[in-house]
Design a protein around this motif. Structure first.
Motif, PDB file in Angstrom:
ATOM      1  N   HIS B 153       0.840  -1.192   0.000  1.00 53.24           N
ATOM      2  CA  HIS B 153       0.000   0.000   0.000  1.00 53.24           C
ATOM      3  C   HIS B 153       0.874   1.239   0.000  1.00 53.24           C
ATOM      4  N   TYR B 166      -2.855   4.348  -3.304  1.00 50.29           N
ATOM      5  CA  TYR B 166      -3.082   3.243  -4.242  1.00 50.29           C
ATOM      6  C   TYR B 166      -2.284   2.041  -3.768  1.00 50.29           C
ATOM      7  N   SER B 167      -2.473   0.906  -4.427  1.00 49.63           N
ATOM      8  CA  SER B 167      -1.760  -0.303  -4.023  1.00 49.63           C
ATOM      9  C   SER B 167      -1.055  -0.924  -5.219  1.00 49.63           C
ATOM     10  N   LEU B 168       0.041  -1.638  -4.938  1.00 51.39           N
ATOM     11  CA  LEU B 168       0.807  -2.334  -5.976  1.00 51.39           C
ATOM     12  C   LEU B 168       0.733  -3.836  -5.703  1.00 51.39           C
TER      13      LEU B 168
END
Lengths: 100, 494
Positions: B153, B166-168
């Protein structure tokens, strides 16, 4: 046509599936799903005691593979197909739906 | 296999459990069940041929099945099934015909929008795990399922999911085979929960099912905790996530039980929810309420067929099971003279170093002394050949070196000095065996210097002995054997 499923049931299922339905679509889906449930009610009415449940129409059992490494996909090619990527990872919007 | 235990009520499960201590706080007891996810030690994923490997570059171990691409079909990994069977048999489970189901939910670490898991027909059911102290914890099931991808995150407050920008996602872990072991709510003490996790980890490693490293996430523990007055019905429970070490298992459930007791006493409801354990502040925090999230609409996975191991395969796996930790503790206990639930025996078997200690015995060494040294210096088992330690324990049991000197020699052997040869190290350090006549003259000198202490010692004051032994130790610069000095003093007294 029976009332096996109510518009509020359909609305809940739709929300679990992340679908937004208009009032007309909700009415149509309720009617159609009711008809399907009527059909299954006919099966429910049969005496099936002692009949082995069929998990799969193929009757296959134990279909397995050996634990051997195979091909993988090319990362750059895959990430190029994603809407957003960053740091060799897929980038997704913030994950919501969590209280704190 | 014996008949399955009838589960009328958790307290009827294993009557001998009653003899064990229960945690208690303000008249309440805790009711705890653990759900443990373990990554299986396969080469490939559960349903596809991408490598199952921790620590690789992100998104390199991916394929159409892992990514849920249209038309991709899962094919079950036979070795994953076999590892799950090994674990089930080690946990006294019934290994049975099983099916896979889709667990539907939307989350970006799960690209198909469902997880393939086992639902109403798990491969392992109705077993138990005995803790080293004899307390028995029921096992409800041990089912196969696929792991999810890993999210990072970004933004917000320090990598927390809440408030992140945002998230990866890295899908290397997605599809890695897991077994989820669900205990019955039998645990009544934080120490039992810790012992359960330790013992399960030892079993997993012993049968080769998993490397079970909590710090790398290949073994993850969730705890279901509720509290009640003893004998009362179960109350609402909370699920605690993010418990990443054996120590935190004990801390987290104790904190959570006390939190719920305070609510009960204040007349406030305990809300069923998932809570997150924070190692830093030592508290659990609300993660999400449970009601809606539980609607997973499970249905049979149409792309997979029934898995029915059958008696022949099951017996083959059972016959090939290695000795389990409990049996190994018994062997080590009888060979070393230490109790099976002593700290030394528990630790050394948990570290998988009991074979090394027993090898010292085979090489004519002293198993009891070897156990003591390996417990205190685990590196012995990895760097010092068993024969070398056997020589040292023999020198020690013959009083050629003292216990203190032996410890110093152990350190030198681990450090690799003098080719790890204990005799060479003893010689280099001047740890020569003292001539008994030399020792006796030192004892006589100590008696002559401290007539008061000697008189008290002769009058039966045990404490006075310390001053005399201390004087000899000082005179010998620590080379005297304490036991020999004591024996000499006692001999001279009579």
């Amino acid at each position: 046509m029976s009332d096996r499923i109510t518009p509020s049931d359909v609305s809940k299922v739709a929300s679990l599936a992340r679908l937004t339905l208009t009032d007309d679509e909700l009415a149509t889906a309720t009617t159609e799903l009711s008809a399907m449930l009527d059909h299954f009610a006919e099966i429910d009415a049969l005496d099936l005691d002692g009949v082995e449940p069929m998990n799969n129409p193929t009757h296959l059992v134990n279909v397995m593979r050996d634990d051997v490494v195979g091909e993988t996909l090319d990362r750059d090619e895959v990430l190029a197909a994603a809407p957003l990527a960053e740091d060799d990872r897929f980038r997704v919007p913030p994950i919501l739906g969590l209280d704190d | 296999m014996s008949a399955q235990p009838l589960y009328v009520n958790d307290d009827d499960f294993f009557p001998a459990n009653d003899e064990h201590e229960r945690w208690e706080h303000r008249g309440y007891e805790m009711v705890v069940g653990l759900e443990v996810h373990v990554e299986l030690a396969t080469q490939t994923k559960l349903f596809s041929a991408s490598p199952n490997r921790f620590g690789d570059e992100p998104n390199t171990n991916i394929d159409p099945v892992t990514l849920g691409l249209p038309g991709a079909l899962p094919v079950l990994n036979r070795h994953a099934v076999e590892l799950a069977m090994r674990l089930g048999l080690a946990l006294n489970c019934r290994v049975q015909k099983s099916t896979f189901a889709r667990k539907n939910y939307f989350y970006p670490d799960m690209p198909k929008a469902y997880q393939i898991s086992q639902y109403d027909e798990p491969i392992n059911a109705d077993g138990w795990l005995d803790l080293p102290d004899g307390f028995r914890v029921g096992i409800e099931r041990g089912h196969l399922e696929e792991d999810t991808g890993k999210s990072t995150h970004v933004g917000g407050a320090g990598g927390r999911i809440h408030g992140s920008d945002y998230s990866l996602i890295d899908f290397n872990r997605a599809g890695v085979p897991l077994v989820e072991i669900v205990s019955r709510p039998d645990i009544r003490h934080p120490e039992q929960a810790k012992a359960y996790v330790s013992e399960l980890r030892s079993i997993l490693v012993a049968v080769g099912a998993s490397d079970a490293k909590m710090e790398e996430g290949s073994m993850r523990v969730d705890a279901n905790v509720s509290v009640r007055k003893p004998g009362a019905d179960f109350n609402t429970r909370c699920e605690i996530k993010n418990v990443n070490s054996v120590r935190s298992v004990g801390r987290a459930i104790e904190y959570e039980a006390k939190r719920q007791i305070a609510l009960h006493e204040a007349g406030e409801p305990v809300i069923q929810q998932t809570r997150h354990w924070d190692e830093n502040d030592g508290k659990t925090h609300t993660l999400r309420s449970k009601e809606d999230a539980d609607d997973y609409r499970y249905f049979l996975e149409p792309d997979l067929v029934v898995v029915d191991p059958g008696p022949e395969w099951i017996e083959r796996v059972r016959a090939a099971l290695p000795p389990l930790p409990a049996a190994r503790r018994e062997v080590l206990a009888s060979m070393s003279g230490q109790p099976a639930n002593s700290e030394a025996v528990l630790l050394v078997v948990e570290r998988d170093q009991d074979a090394y200690v027993l090898e010292v015995g085979k090489q004519s060494g002293d198993v009891g002394l070897a156990l003591k040294h390996v417990k205190e210096a685990p590196d012995l088992a990895t760097v010092v050949p068993a024969g070398r330690l056997a020589t040292l324990t023999t020198m020690e049991s013959n009083s050629a070196v003292t216990a203190t000197q032996a410890k110093t020699i152990v350190e030198s052997m681990i450090a690799g000095e003098h080719e790890r040869d204990p005799e060479a190290i003893a010689a280099a350090l001047g740890f020569e065996a003292m001539e008994s006549s030399e020792l006796e003259s030192m004892v006589d000198a100590a008696i002559a210097e401290q007539p008061d202490a000697w008189a008290k010692f002769c009058a039966g004051e045990g404490k006075a002995m310390g001053a005399l032994v201390g004087a000899v130790m000082k005179a010998s610069k620590g080379q005297a054997d304490g036991k020999a000095v004591t024996a000499l003093l006692n001999a001279k007294k009579s």
